[in-house]
Enzyme design. Structure first.
Site, PDB file in Angstrom:
ATOM      1  N   TRP A 336       0.829  -1.213   0.000  1.00 33.93           N
ATOM      2  CA  TRP A 336       0.000   0.000   0.000  1.00 33.93           C
ATOM      3  C   TRP A 336       0.861   1.260   0.000  1.00 33.93           C
ATOM      4  O   TRP A 336       0.401   2.346  -0.314  1.00 33.93           O
ATOM      5  CB  TRP A 336      -0.956   0.007   1.203  1.00 33.93           C
ATOM      6  N   ASP A 337       2.141   1.090   0.336  1.00 30.65           N
ATOM      7  CA  ASP A 337       3.079   2.213   0.321  1.00 30.65           C
ATOM      8  C   ASP A 337       2.938   3.007  -0.982  1.00 30.65           C
ATOM      9  O   ASP A 337       2.944   4.237  -0.992  1.00 30.65           O
ATOM     10  CB  ASP A 337       4.535   1.712   0.398  1.00 30.65           C
ATOM     11  N   GLU A 475       0.074  -3.456  12.741  1.00 33.41           N
ATOM     12  CA  GLU A 475       0.203  -4.916  12.617  1.00 33.41           C
ATOM     13  C   GLU A 475       0.535  -5.616  13.931  1.00 33.41           C
ATOM     14  O   GLU A 475       0.686  -6.839  13.956  1.00 33.41           O
ATOM     15  CB  GLU A 475       1.259  -5.252  11.556  1.00 33.41           C
ATOM     16  N   LYS A 587       1.652   0.007  16.328  1.00 31.00           N
ATOM     17  CA  LYS A 587       2.888  -0.047  15.525  1.00 31.00           C
ATOM     18  C   LYS A 587       3.083   1.223  14.698  1.00 31.00           C
ATOM     19  O   LYS A 587       4.177   1.745  14.564  1.00 31.00           O
ATOM     20  CB  LYS A 587       2.853  -1.266  14.588  1.00 31.00           C
ATOM     21  N   GLN A 588       2.007   1.667  14.092  1.00 32.20           N
ATOM     22  CA  GLN A 588       2.116   2.841  13.217  1.00 32.20           C
ATOM     23  C   GLN A 588       0.755   3.516  13.095  1.00 32.20           C
ATOM     24  O   GLN A 588      -0.259   2.955  13.496  1.00 32.20           O
ATOM     25  CB  GLN A 588       2.606   2.433  11.850  1.00 32.20           C
TER      26      GLN A 588
HETATM   27  C1  BGC Z   1       4.644  -1.955   7.492  1.00 33.37           C
HETATM   28  C2  BGC Z   1       3.672  -1.926   6.334  1.00 33.37           C
HETATM   29  C3  BGC Z   1       4.434  -1.577   5.074  1.00 33.37           C
HETATM   30  C4  BGC Z   1       5.598  -2.528   4.855  1.00 33.37           C
HETATM   31  C5  BGC Z   1       6.445  -2.140   3.659  1.00 33.37           C
HETATM   32  C6  BGC Z   1       5.751  -2.939   7.192  1.00 33.37           C
HETATM   33  O1  BGC Z   1       6.669  -2.941   8.227  1.00 33.37           O
HETATM   34  O2  BGC Z   1       3.974  -2.301   8.674  1.00 33.37           O
HETATM   35  O3  BGC Z   1       2.674  -0.970   6.580  1.00 33.37           O
HETATM   36  O4  BGC Z   1       3.575  -1.608   3.998  1.00 33.37           O
HETATM   37  O5  BGC Z   1       6.414  -2.519   5.992  1.00 33.37           O
HETATM   38  O6  BGC Z   1       6.970  -0.862   3.801  1.00 33.37           O
END
Ligand code: BGC
Length: 760
Positions: A336-337, A475, A587-588
């Site tokens: 999704w980035d 996550e 986490k984010q």
């Molecule tokens: C993040 C995801 C991200 C992926 C790639 C993961 O650590 O939690 O949101 O898409 O890294 O950057």
């Protein structure tokens, strides 16, 4: 045409270069990521290539967009192939190999010239017999001919005399692909996975005082030149390479011949000039200038450099990996980035690149349909990790930071990707007004995504629709119900799908009837979508204005994260996965991401309440997190909070304190920097009638200037802090509206600059 040695001079303005002096083996791999040159098709990491130990620490490699081979046998997934670097050059003398003298380490310099898109290195080698040779190197992968790469080396004999041998070649040719042909200067390989063919051809010359020295062939791509060196000599080495792959070129063998022939005919200096002209054009469309904050200026230039180097508007069958073409973390997979963090940059500065990135999703729509079906739903759900075919590429297990083997559930449960892609499609449509794209591809993505969510949300006994068992952006918490990010984005997607149906039906009825017929969508289904959107649970507690991140979140252990400030180890390693999952540590950005992406859905006080609640609970365990906080804070008008997140995010790839970028730079964090500046500090919004701005420059930023495109127009915008004015120049295109802090202004002709005041 530039003089031969002129091309080796970096741009003199320090705001356009990134420089690193000396050599530090421990940080080299990180720096190789940062100093990568790439053009959306080829990415060559910034490692040293002259007299480096073969197969030593951090051997540089090249990535080719779309060149995936199956890796792993227990869980076969596609991974980008690490193609050996074609840049190796080695000097030797009968008395031994000239080495870098430690006293001289300050002379060893690596300069990434962001303006020109070239990496320049310089250094000095001394041999045991007293020869001193200074070496200056330029490397590029061309922005004007994406198949082509160039290396130019100037050797200057500063002192001593004697026989010298220059040997050049690839860093090994056995890189796991099947060899079809390997000659002196041509190679053809194919992958086992999809039988993709890779072809490489090269051409190298060494000249002394304009005269060519004869080379001896030592085998495929390997050559040696010998000459008697004397102080005062200047030698010039040129290597042209052409790379083609059936992921991009129909006939890769023909493509390398054409590209190499073109480079040879043009000559190296013309190749450099054309490449530079292509970069000049990219910068004209995308440069961001900040007066008053050199750190922010550097961060934004660096971000735009890598964003421009990551895309290839000529290829609809690849997208941008989480690390671009700068390193192999996540095996080159697309997340999704791309849609959430990168697409806005392309939609507004390089629509042709945005379009192909979305076409990649269109071409993988059947795989998304298959995934939805497999999970028992209708419509389409994109792969959480996508590679060449669009089939789910998320590994099922991985080794976590605490060295434990863990199950990865994201490939099944992290479903918000199904809204993120739709979000990018809609935003591209809003920014460009590209009707052909909407009709031929975008509408189908939106409708199938809306259909997925309408089947995914289930009506329960409380009369509301729920989405059970997902993973949100956070996550750390798996198998949660009603994740606010997922549900609100799902609702938004369903509504955009319905809007698309209405738009198609009224504006292009024939197109609608064909599409609705093919997808078998009728009015009763649209009505069902509407009911789902109107009854989906969002987690909003009306009494407090807080969105519960998921059902039960408020009841989790409210661990105070500030007690754990300091160590750079991720919090789930410090506390363990189970304890983290049982806590409110995030986490984010999750709810905060909603504030950043859908600002119109939250009034100011709701946004503030949620930001203040979730921000202290966030551990920023992902590189995507700080930049999303920066964007949310900037959109809420908290410029100083936003600026500090912006700086921390930029440090991920530019700071030297942590060595975390060996596997590539973090594209999402870079896209987020651009987003924070443009959507955040300039307050840009896409309105039906024009572009809106609500500028809130952080203190210290005297001005912020940038270019954007909107529905076929090109604009230059400049915002000044001191008097609160905004200059808008319509560089090209039809008259349009600028809405500054709610007030409409027209720019009525191309070439016109108007100054507006944001003070009310
Ligand atoms: C993040 C995801 C991200 C992926 C790639 C993961 O650590 O939690 O949101 O898409 O890294 O950057």
């Amino acid at each position: 045409m530039p003089r031969a040695d002129q091309v080796l001079e970096p741009t003199s303005d320090p705001a356009w270069v990134l420089e690193q002096v000396g050599y530090d083996a421990l940080r080299d791999s990180s720096r190789q990521s940062r100093f990568t040159v790439s053009n959306g098709f080829l990415g060559v990491r910034g490692g040293r290539t002259v007299n480096r130990q073969l197969h030593g620490l951090g051997t540089p490699y090249m990535l080719v967009a779309g060149l995936f081979e199956t890796i792993g046998t227990d869980q076969p997934i596609p991974g980008l192939v690490q193609v050996p670097s074609w840049l190796r050059a080695h000097l030797s003398t009968p008395a031994g190999v000239p080495a870098l003298h430690s006293d001289d380490s300050h002379i060893h310099r690596r300069t990434l010239d962001l303006r020109r898109g070239v990496l320049l290195t310089e250094g000095r080698l001394s041999s045991p017999s007293g020869l001193v040779i200074s070496v200056r190197v330029l490397r590029l992968v061309s922005m004007s001919d994406r198949s082509s790469g160039l290396q130019l080396i100037q050797f200057e004999i500063e002192a001593g005399a004697g026989e010298v041998t220059l040997q050049t070649g690839f860093d090994g040719l056995d890189f796991g692909l099947n060899v079809d042909r390997l000659d002196e200067d041509r190679g053809v390989w194919h992958t086992t996975r999809l039988s993709h063919r890779l072809a490489i051809a090269d051409l190298a010359t060494l000249t002394l005082d304009g005269a060519t020295i004869e080379a001896n062939s030592l085998g495929p791509f390997s050559r040696a030149w010998k000459w008697h060196a004397r102080a005062g000599q200047i030698l010039w080495f040129e290597r042209m390479v052409a790379v083609a792959c059936s992921s991009r070129d129909v006939d890769p063998i023909q493509a390398v011949e054409t590209s190499l022939h073109k480079s040879r005919t043009l000559g190296s200096r013309n190749c450099v000039s054309r490449h530079e002209a292509a970069w000049t054009e990219r910068w004209r469309c995308s440069d961001v200038r900040v007066e008053g904050d050199p750190g922010a200026q550097q961060a934004l230039r660096f971000a735009c450099y890598h964003l421009n180097g990551a895309a290839d508007p000529g290829n609809e069958y690849v997208s941008i990996a989480a690390r671009g073409l700068t390193g192999n973390d996540y095996h080159g997979h697309v997340f999704w980035d791309t849609e959430i963090f990168l697409l806005p940059f392309y939609s507004l500065t390089w629509p042709e690149a945005a379009r192909v990135l979305l076409m990649y999703r269109f071409h993988t729509l059947d795989q998304a349909r298959a995934k939805a079906r497999r999970l028992g739903y209708r419509g389409a759900l994109y792969a959480w990790e996508s590679a060449d075919t669009g089939a789910e590429a998320t590994p099922e297990h991985a080794i976590a930071a605490d060295r434990q083997v863990v199950d990865i559930l994201c490939g099944t449960l992290e479903q918000h990707i199904g809204a993120d892609v739709a979000y990018a499609v809609w935003q591209y449509w809003q920014a460009t007004g590209d009707e052909a794209f909407l009709r031929d591809a975008g509408a189908e993505i939106l409708l199938e995504s809306g259909r997925f969510w309408s089947s995914r949300a289930i009506l329960e006994g409380d009369g509301l629709c729920h989405i059970q068992q997902v993973i949100g952006p956070d996550e750390y918490h798996e198998r949660v119900d009603d994740n606010a990010y997922t549900n609100v984005m799902a609702r938004w997607t369903i509504r955009r799908a319905i809007e698309t149906a209405t738009l198609l039906r009224s504006r292009w009825p024939e197109c609608w009837s064909v599409l609705a017929g093919r997808l078998v969508i009728d009015d009763s289904e649209l009505a069902q979508w509407s009911t789902v959107a109107d009854t989906i649970v969002t987690g909003l507690d009306v009494a407090t204005g807080l969105y519960e991140q998921f059902g039960g979140f408020f009841g989790l252990d409210p661990i105070d994260l500030s007690q754990y400030a300091g160590p750079s180890v991720p919090i789930d390693v410090v506390l363990g996965r189970e304890r983290t999952a049982a806590s409110q540590i995030v986490k984010q950005a999750d709810v905060v991401a909603l504030l950043a992406l859908l600002p119109d859905e939250f009034d100011a006080s709701t946004a503030a309440v949620n930001f203040d609640y979730y921000e202290p609970r966030c551990s920023h365990g992902s590189s995507l997190s700080r930049t999303m906080h920066a964007l949310a804070a900037a959109r809420m008008g908290s410029s100083s909070v936003a600026l500090s997140f912006f700086r921390e995010s930029a440090e991920i790839d530019l700071g030297d304190t942590k060595v975390a970028v060996d596997g590539g730079i973090h594209m999402a964090a870079l896209g987020g920097s651009w987003l924070t500046a443009i959507f955040g500090f300039a307050g840009l919004s896409l309105l039906p009638a024009g572009l809106g701005f609500e500028p809130q420059l952080p203190s210290g930023w005297e001005s912020l200037s940038f270019s954007v495109q909107w529905r076929g127009r090109q604009l230059s915008i400049s915002i000044r802090q001191s008097d609160g004015t905004l200059d808008a120049t319509l560089d090209a295109g039809e008259p349009m509206l600028i809405v500054l802090c709610g007030k409409q202004h027209e720019i009525s002709r191309a070439g016109e600059t108007r100054t507006f005041s944001s003070r009310r």
